[in-house]
Design a protein around this motif. Sequence first.
Motif, mmCIF file in Angstrom:
data_model
loop_
_atom_site.group_PDB
_atom_site.id
_atom_site.type_symbol
_atom_site.label_atom_id
_atom_site.label_comp_id
_atom_site.label_asym_id
_atom_site.label_seq_id
_atom_site.Cartn_x
_atom_site.Cartn_y
_atom_site.Cartn_z
ATOM 1 N N MET A 1 27.332 38.384 63.211
ATOM 2 C CA MET A 1 27.863 37.601 62.121
ATOM 3 C C MET A 1 28.683 36.462 62.727
ATOM 4 S SD MET A 1 30.260 38.851 58.968
ATOM 5 C CE MET A 1 29.049 39.779 58.127
ATOM 6 N N ASP A 2 28.378 35.286 62.299
ATOM 7 C CA ASP A 2 29.099 34.160 62.889
ATOM 8 C C ASP A 2 30.453 33.964 62.203
ATOM 9 O OD1 ASP A 2 28.755 31.660 60.898
ATOM 10 O OD2 ASP A 2 27.016 33.000 60.797
ATOM 11 N N ILE A 3 31.231 33.082 62.760
ATOM 12 C CA ILE A 3 32.613 32.868 62.315
ATOM 13 C C ILE A 3 32.681 32.278 60.903
ATOM 14 C CG2 ILE A 3 32.817 30.595 63.342
ATOM 15 C CD1 ILE A 3 35.525 33.201 63.439
ATOM 16 N N ALA B 1 34.712 34.046 57.859
ATOM 17 C CA ALA B 1 35.783 33.343 57.158
ATOM 18 C C ALA B 1 35.517 33.293 55.660
ATOM 19 C CB ALA B 1 35.928 31.931 57.724
ATOM 20 N N THR B 2 34.278 33.068 55.270
ATOM 21 C CA THR B 2 33.923 33.050 53.849
ATOM 22 C C THR B 2 34.150 34.416 53.208
ATOM 23 O OG1 THR B 2 32.252 31.359 54.281
ATOM 24 C CG2 THR B 2 32.065 32.575 52.216
ATOM 25 N N ALA C 1 40.100 37.803 49.696
ATOM 26 C CA ALA C 1 41.489 37.491 49.373
ATOM 27 C C ALA C 1 41.605 36.890 47.978
ATOM 28 C CB ALA C 1 42.063 36.528 50.411
ATOM 29 N N ALA C 2 40.693 36.003 47.606
ATOM 30 C CA ALA C 2 40.721 35.415 46.260
ATOM 31 C C ALA C 2 40.454 36.474 45.199
ATOM 32 C CB ALA C 2 39.699 34.293 46.160
ATOM 33 N N GLY C 3 39.560 37.394 45.462
ATOM 34 C CA GLY C 3 39.278 38.461 44.513
ATOM 35 C C GLY C 3 40.462 39.386 44.321
ATOM 36 N N LEU C 4 41.135 39.748 45.423
ATOM 37 C CA LEU C 4 42.315 40.599 45.307
ATOM 38 C C LEU C 4 43.453 39.874 44.598
ATOM 39 C CD1 LEU C 4 42.301 42.396 48.773
ATOM 40 C CD2 LEU C 4 41.851 43.393 46.524
#
Length: 93
Positions: free
Chosen positions: A1-3, A7-8, A14-17
């Motif tokens: 899995m790339d960076i 990050a996405t 984080a936005a969902g939490l």
Amino acid sequence: MDIHKTATLVLTTAAGLFALFWDGTFPAGAPSRLISQAEARIGRPLTPVSYAGVARRTTRRAVYAGAAASTYYAPACVPVRDAYGNVVGYRCP
């Protein structure tokens, strides 16, 4: 899995939490100025959780269903009325 994918995934989580635990005010915990408080008046007859309203609606539905069923299944039955003219039952031959 790339960076970029990592990050996405982290930002989306984080936005969902944040959206899950946010109470709708900014800053968090301050009283909201955009949305007014809801005022429910429990106890009025048409209030959905009013005990009196529930009992009244249940009785009305039962009377209507009983009257419709008795009219359909036993057309020879005669309604028995009380002193106030309310139908309290049916007398069948």
